[in-house]
Design an enzyme around this catalytic site. Structure first.
Site, PDB file in Angstrom:
ATOM      1  N   CYS A   1      -2.116  -0.203   6.799  1.00  0.00           N
ATOM      2  CA  CYS A   1      -1.600  -1.384   7.482  1.00  0.00           C
ATOM      3  C   CYS A   1      -1.594  -1.137   8.976  1.00  0.00           C
ATOM      4  O   CYS A   1      -1.282  -0.061   9.451  1.00  0.00           O
ATOM      5  CB  CYS A   1      -0.228  -1.759   6.942  1.00  0.00           C
ATOM      6  SG  CYS A   1       1.188  -1.337   7.906  1.00  0.00           S
TER       7      CYS A   1
ATOM      8  N   GLU B 154      -2.490  -2.620  -2.505  1.00  0.00           N
ATOM      9  CA  GLU B 154      -1.315  -1.740  -2.527  1.00  0.00           C
ATOM     10  C   GLU B 154      -1.003  -1.275  -1.120  1.00  0.00           C
ATOM     11  O   GLU B 154      -1.905  -1.044  -0.321  1.00  0.00           O
ATOM     12  CB  GLU B 154      -1.601  -0.533  -3.431  1.00  0.00           C
ATOM     13  CG  GLU B 154      -0.497   0.511  -3.491  1.00  0.00           C
ATOM     14  CD  GLU B 154      -0.611   1.603  -2.419  1.00  0.00           C
ATOM     15  OE1 GLU B 154       0.365   2.347  -2.209  1.00  0.00           O
ATOM     16  OE2 GLU B 154      -1.681   1.694  -1.761  1.00  0.00           O
TER      17      GLU B 154
ATOM     18  N   ARG C 146       9.493   6.467  -5.222  1.00  0.00           N
ATOM     19  CA  ARG C 146       8.331   6.084  -4.408  1.00  0.00           C
ATOM     20  C   ARG C 146       8.103   4.589  -4.560  1.00  0.00           C
ATOM     21  O   ARG C 146       7.513   4.132  -5.530  1.00  0.00           O
ATOM     22  CB  ARG C 146       7.098   6.869  -4.878  1.00  0.00           C
ATOM     23  CG  ARG C 146       5.862   6.708  -3.989  1.00  0.00           C
ATOM     24  CD  ARG C 146       4.662   7.437  -4.584  1.00  0.00           C
ATOM     25  NE  ARG C 146       3.563   7.556  -3.629  1.00  0.00           N
ATOM     26  CZ  ARG C 146       3.437   8.543  -2.759  1.00  0.00           C
ATOM     27  NH1 ARG C 146       4.343   9.508  -2.716  1.00  0.00           N
ATOM     28  NH2 ARG C 146       2.413   8.570  -1.921  1.00  0.00           N
TER      29      ARG C 146
ATOM     30  N   ARG D 124       6.407   1.083  -3.572  1.00  0.00           N
ATOM     31  CA  ARG D 124       5.193   0.538  -2.981  1.00  0.00           C
ATOM     32  C   ARG D 124       5.098  -0.952  -3.307  1.00  0.00           C
ATOM     33  O   ARG D 124       5.519  -1.391  -4.377  1.00  0.00           O
ATOM     34  CB  ARG D 124       3.945   1.254  -3.520  1.00  0.00           C
ATOM     35  CG  ARG D 124       3.831   2.703  -3.065  1.00  0.00           C
ATOM     36  CD  ARG D 124       3.600   2.806  -1.570  1.00  0.00           C
ATOM     37  NE  ARG D 124       3.396   4.157  -1.096  1.00  0.00           N
ATOM     38  CZ  ARG D 124       4.355   4.968  -0.647  1.00  0.00           C
ATOM     39  NH1 ARG D 124       5.622   4.541  -0.640  1.00  0.00           N
ATOM     40  NH2 ARG D 124       4.073   6.169  -0.208  1.00  0.00           N
TER      41      ARG D 124
END
Length: 353
Positions: A74, A121, A165, A167
């Protein structure tokens, strides 16, 4: 029904493993990092080595496919007013707003190839990146410019692995389908603990020369922190705790769940340090343990240095999450492909094989 997909910003193939588990066949891969390419090629033997820089790849050189999957990095987008662009005779919409970012390449491939579906993702904080502007441009591009039905969900790998984690997972379909995140059924968190991925060091696991040795399969001492590094981390943690910052190392044992494994793990391993008992310095995870922590099987080949392996697994997706999501998407993919069924599609599939 078999479907085809392409794997962009592929890393070491975590998304590919997820979609292959759902019955997909990968027909194109792009990954620019030469070390990740080496690991990818060592584990996928289909005669299609990863292409390099996607920004230099024409869409005409990418095979037609049913699903696009991408774990794109990103970056901030610079948004200029459409009216000003019009006055200057320049492009607007996604061609303007996303130009110079890697998401632009995802968008141009979706525009030109028009796959039935996609999965993207990224880190959880994509939603707040650049004060929410980045995510707004992404959603507007996918929905308004490209015409996909888009939804997203943040998923914690802790439902499948002993690691916290989170996402964001963005999925889109070219036509309305009954896909809904409300149908997502996840295992209860905490069922997996670090003991499930650590080397047992009791002889029950064959030694892996690069990481363990001896009849007991003892972890190589090189993964134990030096006195100097351990002292530094303790001092650093105490300093920030005194200041109320909360920074520090993550010392864990077999019955714990780890913090997020990051690409910086190679530096000092501070986010996940395995306790070796009172009076002993802790150790880093071995690369094999990192692979297990991300959901890769023990036959997954690691042909690179420890430093590169730590970066690769820290950057990887958690494989079981995307196996789960790919299977959840499958009925909707099949619905769209059944509408597309034709002699032309049969030719496409034969060429993909």
């Amino acid at each position: 029904m078999m479907f085809t997909f392409i794997d962009l910003f592929a890393g070491i193939g975590g998304l590919r493993r997820g979609f292959e588990a759902a019955g997909g066949r990968c027909v194109f891969t792009s990954e620019w990092n030469k070390f990740a390419q080496k690991t990818y090629t060592a584990n996928f033997h289909d005669g299609r080595p990863p292409q390099g820089d996607i920004t230099a790849t024409e869409t005409s050189d990418i095979p037609d496919h049913d699903v696009l999957v991408a774990g794109f990095p990103c970056q901030p987008f610079s948004i200029a007013g459409v009216s000003k662009k019009n006055s200057l005779g320049r492009l607007h919409g996604f061609a303007c707003e996303t130009q110079g970012t890697l998401f632009f390449d995802v968008a141009r491939i979706l525009k030109d190839k028009k796959p039935a579906a996609f999965l993207l993702e990224n880190v959880k904080n994509l939603r707040s990146h650049d004060s929410g502007r980045t995510f707004d441009v992404i959603l507007r591009t996918l929905r308004d410019e490209l015409g996909y039905n888009v939804s997203y969900r943040v998923i914690d790998a802790g439902h499948f692995l002993p690691q916290h984690r989170e996402r964001i997972v963005i999925v889109g379909f070219r036509e309305p389908v009954p896909f809904s995140w409300n149908d997502l059924k996840l295992p209860e968190k905490g069922q997996r603990r670090l003991k499930d991925i650590l080397h047992p060091e009791d002889g029950s696991e064959p030694a892996e020369e690069a990481y363990t040795s001896g009849a007991a399969g003892t972890v190589n001492p090189k993964y134990t922190l030096s006195d100097k590094l351990w002292a530094y981390l303790q001092t650093y943690a105490a300093k920030h705790q005194a200041a109320g910052n909360g920074f520090g190392f993550g010392l864990v044992g077999p019955d714990d769940v780890a913090r997020t494994l990051s690409a910086r793990y190679y530096k000092d391993g501070s986010e996940i340090l395995i306790s070796r008992g009172p009076g002993k310095n802790p150790r880093r995870l071995t690369p094999r343990e990192c692979a297990r922590l991300m959901g890769y099987p023990d036959d997954f080949r690691i042909p690179v240095s420890d430093t590169q392996a730590y970066k690769q697994f820290g950057n990887s997706v958690a494989v079981p999450v995307f196996e789960h999501v790919a299977r959840m998407m499958l009925p909707s993919i099949e619905t769209l492909l059944s509408k597309k069924a034709s002699p032309e599609r049969n030719i496409e599939m034969a060429e993909a094989l």
